[in-house]
Motif scaffolding. Structure first.
Motif, PDB file in Angstrom:
ATOM      1  N   TYR A  79       0.718  -7.377   1.737  1.00 45.82           N
ATOM      2  CA  TYR A  79      -0.203  -8.118   2.613  1.00 45.82           C
ATOM      3  C   TYR A  79       0.509  -9.265   3.317  1.00 45.82           C
ATOM      4  CZ  TYR A  79      -4.251 -10.818   4.175  1.00 45.82           C
ATOM      5  OH  TYR A  79      -5.149 -11.508   4.947  1.00 45.82           O
ATOM      6  N   ASN A 136      -5.782  -5.583   7.823  1.00 49.16           N
ATOM      7  CA  ASN A 136      -4.767  -5.499   6.776  1.00 49.16           C
ATOM      8  C   ASN A 136      -5.360  -5.029   5.454  1.00 49.16           C
ATOM      9  OD1 ASN A 136      -2.807  -6.409   8.540  1.00 49.16           O
ATOM     10  ND2 ASN A 136      -2.919  -8.536   7.857  1.00 49.16           N
ATOM     11  N   ILE A 137      -6.503  -5.573   5.094  1.00 55.15           N
ATOM     12  CA  ILE A 137      -7.156  -5.192   3.838  1.00 55.15           C
ATOM     13  C   ILE A 137      -7.586  -3.736   3.875  1.00 55.15           C
ATOM     14  CG2 ILE A 137      -9.195  -5.574   2.401  1.00 55.15           C
ATOM     15  CD1 ILE A 137      -8.974  -8.557   3.127  1.00 55.15           C
ATOM     16  N   LEU A 159      -4.545  -1.558   3.379  1.00 50.58           N
ATOM     17  CA  LEU A 159      -4.086  -1.593   1.989  1.00 50.58           C
ATOM     18  C   LEU A 159      -4.994  -0.796   1.066  1.00 50.58           C
ATOM     19  CD1 LEU A 159      -2.954  -5.325   1.657  1.00 50.58           C
ATOM     20  CD2 LEU A 159      -1.504  -3.298   1.801  1.00 50.58           C
TER      21      LEU A 159
END
Length: 353
Positions: free
Chosen positions: A304, A314-315, A318
């Motif tokens: 991250y 981004n989350i 991921l």
């Protein structure tokens, strides 16, 4: 006197004890910085105190050579003064303290491979002289083991460091030239190695695997962990065994792997596919995070910190790359391997504890 003073070790047994002990020391040293380093760095603008907290986790990592030595000594059940002497020898052998204009400076974690080598030499010397220095233990071990083995480490340091740097540079250069291909190769290698006694954490630290290469190794480990956990579930092992695999205990499946090496085929497939995602989705890491997969969320947290999209994107990336994709991929490849290719079967994953 150590409990194992009279025990004889084969070369392979001795080496594996050194590796296992060093791995414990490495894990203690790197986990705080691996988990919190990027988080604290990103939060410094919010509160300046996070900079001091970041310094603390970095300081713990600087203790790695000493912790490696103590970890190795513990594997051989040495007594306290022997253990501390091995730790001191490893510290000297790491070369992470240098004199600059008369001032001693700590420059990183030093050479972990040489610290491991010196730890092994120090333990060997400690066991060799144990019966001969009983009355002079407090003098002999610091002098002969700490200073003596440490001095040997200073002699081996330039050669070992040159070798590890060369390997690291080759991996880094190849990854830059052929990011997808090399990411696949790195992911597969790490996925297979995690199913052997070899420490992937130690290897990643030793060759300073970072950036996309670290991310690829990390995703390769995620793949093998999910695959072996799914196999454990299909074999109807106890829930605790399957959970322990996910939480970092995938090496408990080593007997299963060596009982049927064909397991390497589907493992290599899922690891290779996952590794290819590293350059595509910009999943990066550090030498400290490369060998952890998603155990302790080390991989995702470090990755991250390198991502440049908005926090929400981004989350989402991921979550997909560390959880949704590997689960779906491993279930698919596992079922094809069992029902279609018939190279593995559910019983191959029955616990052999």
């Amino acid at each position: 006197m150590s409990q194992n003073s009279k025990e004889k070790y084969s070369v392979s047994q001795f080496v594996m004890k050194v590796i296992n002990g060093a791995t414990s020391g490495i894990i203690v040293a790197v986990i705080p910085n691996a988990i919190f380093g990027q988080i604290f760095t990103n939060l410094i603008p919010v509160w300046s105190g996070f900079e001091q907290l970041n310094h603390l986790v970095q300081i713990i990592q600087l203790l790695m050579p000493v912790l490696v030595g103590i970890g190795v000594a513990k594997q051989f059940e040495l007594n306290l003064i022997q253990m501390l002497s091995v730790g001191a020898a490893a510290f000297l052998g790491s070369g992470n303290v240098v004199s600059i204009e008369g001032v001693w400076n700590i420059v990183g974690i030093g050479d972990t491979v040489n610290a491991m080598l010196v730890s092994g030499i120090a333990v060997w010397i400690a066991l060799l002289i144990e019966d001969k220095v009983k009355a002079f233990a407090t003098i002999a071990y610091p002098s002969i083991v700490a200073f003596g083995a440490g001095a040997i480490g200073i002699l081996t340091l330039p050669y070992v460091s040159s070798l590890t740097r060369m390997i690291g540079n080759i991996v880094a250069s190849a990854t830059a030239l052929q990011p997808i291909l090399m990411s696949i190769v790195i992911a597969v290698i790490f996925a297979i190695l995690i199913l052997t006694p070899i420490s992937v954490v130690a290897i990643a630290i030793a060759i300073s695997l970072s950036g996309i290469g670290s991310g690829a190794a990390n995703l390769g480990l995620v793949a093998v962990v999910v695959f072996m956990a799914y196999g454990s579930h299909k074999a109807k092992n106890e829930l605790g065994i399957t959970v322990s695999i996910v939480l970092g205990g995938v090496k408990t499946m080593m007997p299963n792997f060596f009982s049927n090496l064909k397991i390497a085929i589907p493992v290599a497939i899922v690891a290779g596919i996952m590794g290819a995602l590293a350059p595509i989705l910009n999943i990066q890491g550090t030498p400290a995070s490369a060998g952890f997969g998603f155990a302790g969320l080390v991989g995702p947290l470090v990755a991250y910190g390198y991502m440049t999209n908005s926090p929400i994107i981004n989350i989402v990336i991921l979550v997909f790359v560390y959880f949704i994709i590997p689960i779906a991929l491993c279930m698919f490849v596992y079922n094809v391997s069992v029902k279609g290719l018939k190279i593995i079967k559910d019983s191959d994953f029955e616990a052999k504890l």
